[in-house]
Design a protein around this motif. Structure first.
Motif, PDB file in Angstrom:
ATOM      1  N   LEU A 155      47.505  49.550 107.070  1.00 31.88           N
ATOM      2  CA  LEU A 155      46.930  48.705 106.130  1.00 31.88           C
ATOM      3  C   LEU A 155      45.525  48.738 106.019  1.00 31.88           C
ATOM      4  CD1 LEU A 155      49.570  45.918 105.735  1.00 31.88           C
ATOM      5  CD2 LEU A 155      49.177  47.926 104.002  1.00 31.88           C
ATOM      6  N   ASP A 156      44.724  48.934 107.061  1.00 32.30           N
ATOM      7  CA  ASP A 156      43.170  48.856 107.042  1.00 32.30           C
ATOM      8  C   ASP A 156      42.714  50.248 106.427  1.00 32.30           C
ATOM      9  OD1 ASP A 156      44.361  49.793 109.621  1.00 32.30           O
ATOM     10  OD2 ASP A 156      42.286  49.721 110.398  1.00 32.30           O
ATOM     11  N   HIS A 157      43.693  51.085 106.099  1.00 35.95           N
ATOM     12  CA  HIS A 157      43.325  52.397 105.664  1.00 35.95           C
ATOM     13  C   HIS A 157      44.091  52.666 104.422  1.00 35.95           C
ATOM     14  CE1 HIS A 157      42.188  54.153 109.723  1.00 35.95           C
ATOM     15  NE2 HIS A 157      42.646  53.147 109.958  1.00 35.95           N
ATOM     16  N   ALA A 158      45.223  52.235 104.155  1.00 31.55           N
ATOM     17  CA  ALA A 158      46.063  52.283 102.761  1.00 31.55           C
ATOM     18  C   ALA A 158      46.547  51.150 102.007  1.00 31.55           C
ATOM     19  CB  ALA A 158      47.233  53.077 103.353  1.00 31.55           C
TER      20      ALA A 158
ATOM     21  N   THR B  68      44.677  58.482 105.347  1.00 31.80           N
ATOM     22  CA  THR B  68      44.894  59.124 106.409  1.00 31.80           C
ATOM     23  C   THR B  68      46.257  58.713 107.172  1.00 31.80           C
ATOM     24  OG1 THR B  68      43.571  57.507 107.911  1.00 31.80           O
ATOM     25  CG2 THR B  68      42.411  59.630 107.143  1.00 31.80           C
ATOM     26  N   HIS B  69      46.369  57.655 107.152  1.00 28.58           N
ATOM     27  CA  HIS B  69      47.916  57.178 107.565  1.00 28.58           C
ATOM     28  C   HIS B  69      48.025  55.741 106.758  1.00 28.58           C
ATOM     29  CE1 HIS B  69      45.081  55.249 110.350  1.00 28.58           C
ATOM     30  NE2 HIS B  69      46.029  54.680 110.936  1.00 28.58           N
ATOM     31  N   VAL B  70      49.022  55.172 107.009  1.00 21.67           N
ATOM     32  CA  VAL B  70      49.612  53.954 106.151  1.00 21.67           C
ATOM     33  C   VAL B  70      49.160  52.694 106.693  1.00 21.67           C
ATOM     34  CG1 VAL B  70      51.307  55.344 104.955  1.00 21.67           C
ATOM     35  CG2 VAL B  70      52.061  53.819 106.644  1.00 21.67           C
TER      36      VAL B  70
ATOM     37  N   GLY C 168      40.557  59.672 110.151  1.00 15.20           N
ATOM     38  CA  GLY C 168      41.141  58.325 110.228  1.00 15.20           C
ATOM     39  C   GLY C 168      40.993  57.788 111.552  1.00 15.20           C
ATOM     40  N   ASP C 169      42.146  57.553 112.418  1.00 14.47           N
ATOM     41  CA  ASP C 169      42.026  56.849 113.582  1.00 14.47           C
ATOM     42  C   ASP C 169      42.527  58.018 114.946  1.00 14.47           C
ATOM     43  OD1 ASP C 169      41.199  54.556 112.607  1.00 14.47           O
ATOM     44  OD2 ASP C 169      43.371  53.579 112.940  1.00 14.47           O
ATOM     45  N   SER C 170      42.352  59.370 114.524  1.00 16.84           N
ATOM     46  CA  SER C 170      42.890  60.356 115.358  1.00 16.84           C
ATOM     47  C   SER C 170      41.757  60.910 116.296  1.00 16.84           C
ATOM     48  CB  SER C 170      43.307  61.672 114.721  1.00 16.84           C
ATOM     49  OG  SER C 170      44.619  61.263 113.690  1.00 16.84           O
TER      50      SER C 170
ATOM     51  N   THR D  63      37.003  56.590 110.348  1.00 15.07           N
ATOM     52  CA  THR D  63      37.308  55.194 109.492  1.00 15.07           C
ATOM     53  C   THR D  63      36.642  54.100 110.078  1.00 15.07           C
ATOM     54  OG1 THR D  63      39.172  56.046 108.551  1.00 15.07           O
ATOM     55  CG2 THR D  63      38.866  53.714 108.254  1.00 15.07           C
ATOM     56  N   HIS D  64      36.776  54.121 111.616  1.00 18.74           N
ATOM     57  CA  HIS D  64      35.727  53.066 112.383  1.00 18.74           C
ATOM     58  C   HIS D  64      35.009  53.751 113.030  1.00 18.74           C
ATOM     59  CE1 HIS D  64      39.574  50.725 111.138  1.00 18.74           C
ATOM     60  NE2 HIS D  64      40.380  51.678 111.601  1.00 18.74           N
ATOM     61  N   TYR D  65      33.597  54.093 112.976  1.00 19.39           N
ATOM     62  CA  TYR D  65      33.230  53.837 111.556  1.00 19.39           C
ATOM     63  C   TYR D  65      31.963  54.977 111.452  1.00 19.39           C
ATOM     64  CZ  TYR D  65      30.933  51.424 107.947  1.00 19.39           C
ATOM     65  OH  TYR D  65      30.538  50.883 106.549  1.00 19.39           O
TER      66      TYR D  65
HETATM   67 ZN   LIG Z   1      42.570  51.839 111.738  1.00 18.00          ZN
END
Ligand SMILES: [Zn+2]
Length: 313
Positions: free
Chosen positions: A73-76, A69-71, A177-179, A227-229
């Motif tokens: 590091l907890d995602h990518a 979803t974005h770069v 993601g985080d949006s 992603t969270h959560y």
């Molecule tokens: Zn995140």
């Protein structure tokens, strides 16, 4: 680690076990014996992801996509390592994130600046570069036909400029993601989620985040996978509180007195009380100390991100 959650339409939430159980998810989308992985967790999660795929009867060769979803590091952080393990997978990434996946040096340096070298290695390990020819850049509106299942990519700045969300037509849900904020399952009250915005450094942009929240609601999606959560429903009902909190955080940041550590501590303190107050209004009965422990990492990162935004002017 929280056990995998199996949702309808072949969507699975895996616990990346990043920082604590139930903080960061990796989502699998399973279609016709093939998999797309949405957000990767860190390198520490790779053996678990491969084992879960094996358990689902999906060979490594049948992982078609690794989508970030974005770069952050907890995602990518595990994208390169997953591509090494899944020979037919392509990376799908926002056009503004591609270069960081192909050459992670700058991403790594930025993260080391925040966490220090030793912590960085313990949290993330060695970030594996993604071969350029295996990366697909998904512009706004980009669609992927994943074995007959349409995935549509939406440019969603506000948390980061390299952030997109994915709309899955089959389940009519979004991977946000985080949006669309963060929502820990520990804060659920009678099945209702508590959702709050994340303003992590270094690209928080309040105007853009407001617009992104509205755009996600306007898709008419039935659910969002954060992603969270994991999964939440009722996006239209949740959005007003997200808007309010973005504004509250911004107002507090503008009002923060003093400089450096004093300013940081003031803002962090106010953010804690704001979130605790909202948790109480939500009906949460966990002890203050338990709530603060669950929120500690986000309160710190939110504070840093808001101050970076303010100092940018
Ligand atoms: Zn995140």
């Amino acid at each position: 680690m929280i056990p995998p959650i199996h949702h309808d339409h072949g969507i699975v939430t895996l616990d990346a076990d990043y920082l604590r159980p139930g903080l960061a998810a990796i989502h699998l989308v399973i279609q016709d014996g093939h998999a797309a992985i949405v957000d990767t967790g860190t390198n520490q999660s790779v053996p678990m992801v491969l084992a879960e795929l094996r358990g689902l009867g999906i060979p490594r060769e049948a992982v078609d996509y690794v989508i970030v979803t974005h770069v952050h590091l907890d995602h990518a952080g595990a994208a390169g390592a997953l591509l090494q393990n899944c020979p037919n997978a392509r990376l799908v990434v926002h056009p503004k994130g591609t270069r960081h996946m192909i050459d992670p040096a700058k991403l790594v340096a930025g993260s080391i600046a925040v966490y220090g070298h030793e912590n960085f290695l313990a949290l993330y390990g060695e970030i594996v570069p993604v071969p350029a020819e295996r990366a697909i850049e998904a512009e706004d509106g980009h669609q992927i036909d994943f074995r007959g299942r349409t995935l549509t990519f939406l440019d969603t700045p506000g948390h980061a400029r390299h952030h997109f969300c994915i709309h899955d037509a089959l389940s009519n849900s979004l991977f946000t993601g985080d949006s669309f904020g963060l929502s820990y399952r520990e804060f659920d009250v009678a099945g209702k989620p508590f959702v709050f915005p994340t303003t992590t450094p270094v690209q928080f942009e309040p105007e853009a985040l407001h617009a992104t929240v509205d755009r996600l609601v306007a898709t008419g999606a039935r659910a969002a996978f954060l992603t969270h959560y994991s999964r939440i429903e009722g996006l239209a009902g949740i959005a007003p509180a997200l808007h309010e909190m973005i504004d509250e955080f911004v107002d507090l940041t503008r009002a923060a007195p003093g400089e450096d550590q004093a300013r940081h501590d003031w803002l962090k303190d106010r953010m804690e009380s704001t979130l605790l107050g909202r948790l109480r209004a939500h009906g949460c009965t966990l002890e203050d100390s338990v709530c603060m422990e669950l929120l500690a990492n986000d309160v710190e990162l939110n504070t840093q991100g808001l101050l970076v935004w303010r100092d940018r002017g």
